[in-house]
Motif scaffolding. Structure first.
Motif, short mmCIF file in Angstrom:
data_model
loop_
_atom_site.label_atom_id
_atom_site.label_comp_id
_atom_site.label_asym_id
_atom_site.label_seq_id
_atom_site.Cartn_x
_atom_site.Cartn_y
_atom_site.Cartn_z
N SER A 483 0.93 -1.17 -0.07
CA SER A 483 0.02 0.18 0.06
C SER A 483 0.87 1.24 -0.03
O SER A 483 0.36 2.27 -0.60
CB SER A 483 -0.87 0.05 1.29
OG SER A 483 -1.82 -0.88 0.99
N THR A 490 -1.37 4.80 -4.82
CA THR A 490 -2.41 4.56 -3.58
C THR A 490 -3.17 5.92 -3.52
O THR A 490 -4.38 5.89 -3.52
CB THR A 490 -1.74 4.30 -2.20
OG1 THR A 490 -0.93 3.04 -2.63
CG2 THR A 490 -2.46 4.00 -1.27
N ILE A 769 -6.49 0.45 1.10
CA ILE A 769 -6.77 1.58 0.27
C ILE A 769 -8.15 2.31 0.29
O ILE A 769 -8.05 3.60 0.25
CB ILE A 769 -6.44 1.44 -1.19
CG1 ILE A 769 -5.03 0.98 -1.21
CG2 ILE A 769 -6.77 2.63 -2.19
CD1 ILE A 769 -4.41 0.40 -2.74
#
Length: 842
Positions: A483, A490, A769
């Motif tokens: 991430s 992201t 996310i």
């Protein structure tokens, strides 16, 4: 380069599918809005034109102002004028028209129509050319009526049925003698139309032997302008206005265009939001595509391709994608337009029949939006790819963002965010509408600033959930690292969801706070148990208050009556109340003096007192509509609210100067307080009149709040498009990320991470996310909702901020669900990668 670009598009069909879908949804919303509004506008205009088939020239009364008193009135249109109009050489016939509010109840006793559209009129003679009887005969006398076929079908009425109805007086129980068809737009919008014989209509609507309008039909061969000239000569000069049927239709067309313009702009605004969100996804997709083809582009540079050619090849790909998305969006938009018409019909909002309008503007706009949005979003990745030196691209050293670029990005983001917050805070100190434009500007700057800062924000926020991710072992740790590995990607993915949730949360906070403020408004100053008014908010007969005053269980009543007057050269509406009971029915905060109303003593609100420079004890002269003047004295200055304000005068003081008194509302205090039984007894005392509403404080706030609820639900539905686009963005990002990390995933499989662990890793990455975007969106939404409330509080003294914790929790939960669902296909794809082939992937 053109052939190379086309080959790239065809070679990466699966990768670009999500981009096409993102653009297509935005384009579909735009084209669907244009198809729906254009079709509805043309149908309404066609129906409106049919409505004027019976009239070539309309005659109405012209406003006559009394120069001495400053007041005025409309003169009467008399039967003699109708005869004179019919007698001009070019006239085939002339019809006197009377109209007014008519409430008709269905078989359950509920009002048919939506109040404002519940209308009544007159049926002219034995055969009225405006209305075609489909069953029965014309009405004769007060006990007979005609109703429109749509109302008859909706309520299950037939010829011979007795119905309950009223105008502004007692309940009537006429018999339906006939059913007719009409092109009246109010009926098409869900209202009702009731017709009486002319004499009955004049009596019920207070137009004794007079008319509201005269409709004149020209003889064959006589032009409308010629007929209008003849009528102007035959009718009293300066007393009437004339307008041709063409002018009436043109006015109606312009009015329809104006009313539809607001709907169109609102829907296009939400389409713009969906496209804005889609832009992030397109830019993100092309950034990843270009990154995956770095060596290919470097090789092209090495064999002689210029920077411009590389950029152009990326833009050609975007052009092809945008064209395909535009075409698909246009087709989908036509379906949306048809669906919206069907949906409104299902919701008891019948629309006039008409063709589906797919104009040239719709087609051009669809392709222009699809192509331009896609090419604009792809330009920056293409330009960035062209600037990479071939040697650096071959070694992939370009992949890491430089410190300089990160510092520049964060500095710009901080400046935009600070400017946005400053402008929003400044707007909250302004009055009402003056602060709307600055607040919109500040909100836009802040959203841009947060978007630019999102990569910087992603690391600490995602790190905050690291302890939770550790519970999932290696999969959780890898999900966190993935991430934050590419913060820009992201950020772009999370920002799409952030914008949708910012708007949804902001609207929810504002709507909830407004609802609470309305409840506070009703509770803060009104001590009455019930408010009685007409269903269409028109004037109420004074007989209603007299009847209520004599009803058992009622301890106090007072009308609220608006009376026009002049104070100096200014027009002011005096609020007539019962001075002996108003203190029992209201409780206003006094700025000075006492709340005493009676004789020549009045109270005024702070705004009016400030306007005229009054204070307790001030005297002023008022001019009434009958030309009489009177000196009044201010006994107190009170703090008004949005329900009751202005100068309060005893109705006994106003009565001698009102030829036809009428109330806007009657406040009622009962011995037993509000209850279902008390409300039923009041309604029965008024004859269960379908045209009169009896509401307690809760009913009042619910009625106003219902409007906000409807608008909020519409906003939820429209913003759902942006959220769907955001979901596609998450799927797209994850799918392409899986493709990029094929070798890494193969290695993980080779050293022992099973398919279940791979799936869990991708799902957790998607979840992180999505929640990251949701937290940012909800936080911004709460801030904007607070700021909008501060702006509204300048004009609404009872405003109170309400944070809907429950709904915000639901939004967060839905964001989590979005993350899990969006990861299903990418996770499955990652788990099914062949280990050996993945390890060999480049």
């Amino acid at each position: 380069m053109f052939r190379t670009a086309l080959r790239n598009v065809l070679a990466h069909k699966a990768r670009l599918l999500m981009t096409v879908l993102a653009v297509m949804l935005g384009v579909a919303f735009v084209s669907g809005t244009l198809v729906f509004t254009n079709s509805l506008t043309e149908a309404l205009q066609t129906q409106s034109a049919k409505g004027f088939d019976h009239v070539d020239v309309a005659v109405t009364a012209q406003w006559q102002e009394d120069e001495d008193s400053g007041f005025g009135e409309y003169p009467d249109l008399t039967p003699a004028m109708v005869e004179d109009a019919a007698a001009v050489p070019g006239a085939e016939r002339a019809i006197g028209i009377v109209f007014g509010f008519t409430a008709i109840a269905d078989k359950d006793g509920d009002l048919i129509g939506s109040g404002f559209e519940s209308r009544g009129g007159n049926y002219w003679g034995d055969e009225d050319p405006r209305y075609a009887l489909t069953d029965g005969r014309a009405p004769e006398g007060e006990g007979e009526i005609l109703i429109d076929s749509a109302t008859a079908k909706r309520a299950g009425f037939k010829v011979g049925d007795t119905v309950r109805m009223s105008v502004d007086g007692p309940v009537l129980k006429p018999v339906i003698t006939g059913i007719f068809t009409t092109d009246d737009g109010n009926v098409a919008a869900g209202g009702s139309l009731t017709l009486f014989d002319t004499a009955t209509a004049q009596k019920l609507f207070g137009k004794t032997d007079t008319f509201d309008e005269i409709a004149v039909k020209a003889k064959d061969g006589v032009g409308n302008t010629e007929l209008e000239t003849q009528l102007e000569k035959a009718l009293p000069a300066g007393a009437v206005d004339t307008m041709t049927g063409g002018e009436l239709a043109a006015d109606q067309t312009r009015a329809i265009d104006r009313s539809m313009s607001g709907i169109k702009q609102a829907m296009l605004g939400f389409a713009g939001i969906a496209l804005f969100v889609g832009t992030f996804i397109i830019a993100n997709t092309f950034t990843m595509l270009v990154a995956q083809r770095t060596k290919e582009l470097a090789l092209m540079r090495a064999v002689g391709a210029s920077r411009r050619q590389v950029t152009r090849s990326v833009l050609i790909e975007a052009f092809v994608v945008g064209t395909v998305a535009g075409a698909a969006g246009l087709v989908a938009g036509v379906g949306i337009g048809v669906g919206l018409r069907s949906l409104l019909g299902m919701l008891d909002a019948p629309l006039p029949d008409g063709p589906l309008v797919i104009g040239t503007d719709t087609v051009v706009t669809s392709f222009a939006v699809g192509v331009l949005v896609t090419m604009m979003a792809a330009w920056l990745p293409g330009r960035r790819a062209a600037k990479i030196p071939p040697v650096a691209a071959m070694s992939a050293l370009h992949a890491q963002a430089t410190t300089k670029s990160l510092v520049l990005r964060n500095t710009l983001g901080a400046l935009f965010s600070a400017a946005g917050v400053a402008v929003v805070l400044m707007a909250t100190t302004m009055d009402g509408s003056d602060g709307q434009a600055p607040m919109a500007l500040g909100a836009m700057l802040l959203i841009i600033g947060v978007f630019v800062l999102t990569p910087l924000l992603s690391r600490p926020l995602i790190a905050a959930v690291a302890p939770v991710l550790r519970l999932f072992g290696v999969s959780g740790k890898l999900a966190r690292q993935n991430s934050v590995r590419n913060p820009r990607r992201t950020a772009a993915t999370a920002s799409a969801l952030m914008i949708g949730l910012t708007l949804i949360t902001g609207m929810t906070v504002a709507a909830g706070s407004l609802q609470k403020s309305i409840e506070n408004m009703a509770a803060s100053a009104i001590e009455a148990d019930y408010m009685v008014s007409m269903a269409n908010h028109s004037e109420l007969s004074p007989d209603v208050e007299k009847k209520l005053k004599g009803t058992e269980g009622i301890t106090a009543t007072s009308p609220l009556r608006d009376t026009e007057s002049l104070i100096g050269d200014e027009t002011e509406y005096l609020t007539g109340v019962d001075g002996s009971t108003i203190n029992e029915l209201t409780e206003f905060e006094m700025e000075s003096g006492a709340f005493e109303v009676g004789g020549t003593r009045v109270v005024t609100d702070t705004r009016t007192a400030e306007k005229y420079g009054w204070e307790t004890g001030s005297g002023f002269t008022v001019s009434y509509e009958d030309g009489e003047k009177q000196k009044l004295t201010v006994s107190g200055v009170y703090v008004a609210n949005e329900m009751i304000s202005g100068i309060m005068v005893d109705t006994a003081t106003l009565a001698p100067h009102e030829p036809e008194p009428a109330d806007m509302m009657v406040m009622v205090k009962t011995a037993d307080g509000p209850s279902d039984a008390t409300k039923d007894s009041l309604e029965k005392a008024l004859g269960s009149n379908p045209g009169i509403k009896v509401q307690d404080k809760k009913d009042l706030s619910n009625e106003i709040g219902q409007l906000f609820t409807v608008v909020l639900n519409m906003v939820y539905g429209l913003l759902a498009m942006a959220v769907i686009v955001a979901v596609i963005g998450v799927i797209n990002t994850l799918a392409m990320s899986v493709f990029e990390r094929s070798q890494e995933i193969g290695m993980l499989r080779a050293i022992g991470l099973d398919r279940k662990g791979i799936k869990r890793m991708v799902r957790l990455e998607s979840l992180v996310i999505s929640l990251f975007g949701a937290v940012l969106g909800i936080g911004l939404g709460v801030f904007f909702g607070w700021a909008a409330g501060e702006l509204m509080s300048t004009t609404m003294s009872t405003y109170e901020l309400v944070l809907p914790w429950g709904r915000m929790g639901v939004f967060l939960l839905l964001a989590a669900v979005v993350g899990v669902l969006a990861a299903l296909w990418p996770a499955r794809r990652a788990a099914r990668l062949n280990t050996l082939q993945a390890i060999k992937a480049e």
